[in-house]
Scaffold this motif. Structure first.
Motif, mmCIF file in Angstrom:
data_model
loop_
_atom_site.group_PDB
_atom_site.id
_atom_site.type_symbol
_atom_site.label_atom_id
_atom_site.label_comp_id
_atom_site.label_asym_id
_atom_site.label_seq_id
_atom_site.Cartn_x
_atom_site.Cartn_y
_atom_site.Cartn_z
ATOM 1 N N UNK A 88 12.953 2.583 -53.653
ATOM 2 C CA UNK A 88 11.828 3.484 -53.872
ATOM 3 C C UNK A 88 11.977 4.145 -55.235
ATOM 4 N N UNK A 89 10.862 4.674 -55.773
ATOM 5 C CA UNK A 89 10.875 5.369 -57.060
ATOM 6 C C UNK A 89 10.244 6.737 -56.906
ATOM 7 N N UNK A 90 10.675 7.646 -57.791
ATOM 8 C CA UNK A 90 10.018 8.959 -57.858
ATOM 9 C C UNK A 90 9.000 8.921 -58.999
ATOM 10 N N UNK A 91 7.824 9.469 -58.733
ATOM 11 C CA UNK A 91 6.768 9.553 -59.751
ATOM 12 C C UNK A 91 6.447 11.020 -59.989
ATOM 13 N N UNK A 92 6.405 11.394 -61.272
ATOM 14 C CA UNK A 92 5.890 12.728 -61.606
ATOM 15 C C UNK A 92 4.366 12.617 -61.648
ATOM 16 N N UNK A 93 3.699 13.343 -60.774
ATOM 17 C CA UNK A 93 2.237 13.208 -60.638
ATOM 18 C C UNK A 93 1.547 13.986 -61.760
ATOM 19 N N UNK A 94 0.699 13.276 -62.522
ATOM 20 C CA UNK A 94 -0.103 13.959 -63.542
ATOM 21 C C UNK A 94 -1.514 14.215 -63.042
ATOM 22 N N UNK A 138 1.099 17.061 -55.186
ATOM 23 C CA UNK A 138 2.421 17.642 -55.430
ATOM 24 C C UNK A 138 2.828 17.293 -56.856
ATOM 25 N N UNK A 139 3.897 17.944 -57.312
ATOM 26 C CA UNK A 139 4.362 17.637 -58.672
ATOM 27 C C UNK A 139 5.093 16.297 -58.721
ATOM 28 N N UNK A 140 5.710 15.900 -57.590
ATOM 29 C CA UNK A 140 6.415 14.611 -57.525
ATOM 30 C C UNK A 140 6.122 13.942 -56.183
ATOM 31 N N UNK A 141 6.184 12.611 -56.166
ATOM 32 C CA UNK A 141 6.137 11.879 -54.899
ATOM 33 C C UNK A 141 7.099 10.701 -55.005
ATOM 34 N N UNK A 173 9.777 23.564 -68.050
ATOM 35 C CA UNK A 173 10.557 22.957 -69.122
ATOM 36 C C UNK A 173 10.001 21.624 -69.586
ATOM 37 N N UNK A 174 8.915 21.159 -68.937
ATOM 38 C CA UNK A 174 8.351 19.859 -69.293
ATOM 39 C C UNK A 174 7.411 20.036 -70.484
ATOM 40 N N UNK A 175 7.593 19.168 -71.486
ATOM 41 C CA UNK A 175 6.752 19.310 -72.674
ATOM 42 C C UNK A 175 5.694 18.211 -72.759
ATOM 43 N N UNK A 176 5.742 17.241 -71.840
ATOM 44 C CA UNK A 176 4.796 16.104 -71.936
ATOM 45 C C UNK A 176 3.368 16.544 -71.659
#
Ligand code: NAP
Length: 330
Positions: free
Chosen positions: A32-38, A112-115, A327-330
């Motif tokens: 499985x992978x973690x995705x940062x949801x935009x 959510x911020x991540x899934x 802390x995320x700059x993207x």
């Protein structure tokens, strides 16, 4: 991380069970992978979960949201295919796996911020799609794609009726069918949504239940009881209704005399496969078709989006933005 969860269910007050709160961030299992949801987007499915339709109470609390686009752990821009299933168990079609689950049914979802999802469910996001557009596709647009091309097998020149023009699935079906060279008719309760349907390529858009200028070869049905009789009346002998939803009620009049006398075909459709999502992206690249986005809202205002959906005020998709992690700059 911040997430919108269903914590309880109510048929009459579905938003009473919606809570936006801090929950532990997910950790990926092997494979499985973690995705940062935009970006993610709202579907009727999220409302059904809050209403207690098709989602057992034992599976609460659960993070809602079936649609997501974001960035994986390697920095790749991805769209999340929302059907978590084993293609082999479905004889090559994961939507036929008896144990399939849509994101947010058995696994925490996209608001959510991540899934985390099986790595197989990550599809590269083309550069020509924005994250908001990409997050509008996985459920509604792919459902429309499968209904039109896999189930009904429409070809250029077919006449297609799409019921309930303003819906996420319906707006996609109008745009995709028109791009494929079909003659598209649409219905809606709202004159503004009928106008919108014309701008997406419909030949004509009429008030819900009104007679069409001609019989159609295919009807795309997600409204259910409120439009079912009209769908069958609008269909030519030998024509096909593809049904993927029943927003207004799931017990339509049977009209069986009409079905057998006119040899009409009724096909069910659910979700889509990963390869259908990839094929739809190629079609969108070739035709320039893009999803219709009504508006975007921050995750902490998601209840407003649900209310707009309950009130039938949306035209196309409503996109949700989770806050950027600290802390995320993207
Ligand atoms: N099987 C699957 O895989 C699958 C996938 C996605 C969605 N679905 C189902 O498909 C349905 C639509 O989903 P969605 O996300 O597109 O929802 P949505 O964006 O909220 O659309 C709701 C639609 O229902 C119409 N509608 C609602 N009540 C109506 C009534 N009383 N009379 C006439 N029209 C009515 C609206 O049309 P107007 O406002 O334009 O009149 C609109 O098209 C839902 O039931 C959902 O669960 C199934």
């Amino acid at each position: 991380m911040l997430a919108a969860r269903a914590v309880s269910q109510s048929a009459s007050h579905p938003l009473s069970g919606l809570v936006v709160e801090d929950v532990p961030a997910p950790v990926a299992k092997p494979g499985w992978s973690v995705v940062r949801v935009l970006a993610s987007s709202l579907n009727m499915h999220d409302l059904w979960t809050l209403r207690g339709v098709g989602h057992p109470a034992e599976r609460l609390p659960i993070v809602l949201g079936c649609d997501a686009a974001g960035i994986d752990e390697e920095g790749n821009e991805v769209i999340v295919h929302p059907v978590i299933a084993d293609p082999d168990a479905g004889r090559g079609d994961e939507t036929l796996d008896p144990n399939r689950a849509l994101l947010s049914e058995r696994h925490n979802g996209a608001f959510a911020q991540y899934l985390t999802v099986p790595t197989r469910n990550l599809v590269p996001k083309p550069a020509w799609l924005t994250f908001d557009e990409a997050a509008s596709l996985p459920v509604a647009w792919t459902t429309a794609y499968r209904m039109l091309f896999t189930q009904a097998r429409i070809t250029a020149g077919d006449r297609v009726l799409v019921q309930g023009a303003g819906g996420g699935v319906a707006s996609a079906a109008i745009s995709l069918a028109a791009a494929a060279g079909a003659v598209v008719y649409a219905t809606s309760r709202s004159s503004a949504k009928r106008e919108a349907a014309l701008s997406w390529g419909a030949r004509a858009a009429v008030p819900t239940g009104e007679r069409l200028p001609e019989k159609v070869d295919v009807v795309i049905e997600t409204v259910g009881e409120a439009t079912w009789s009209h769908s069958l009346r609008s269909l030519r002998p030998g024509g096909t209704v593809v049904v993927a939803g029943a927003t207004s009620g799931a017990n339509p009049p049977a009209d069986l005399n009409r079905v057998f006398y006119l040899q009409q075909r009724i096909l069910g459709s659910t979700g889509c496969t990963r390869s259908e999502l990839v094929a739809m992206l190629r079609m969108m690249d070739a035709t320039g078709v893009r999803p219709v986005i009504d508006q975007t809202l921050p995750l902490d205002e998601i209840a407003k989006g649900f209310q707009l959906m309950i009130d039938g005020q949306l035209t196309g998709k409503l996109v949700i933005h989770p806050p950027a992690p600290e802390g995320d700059v993207a």
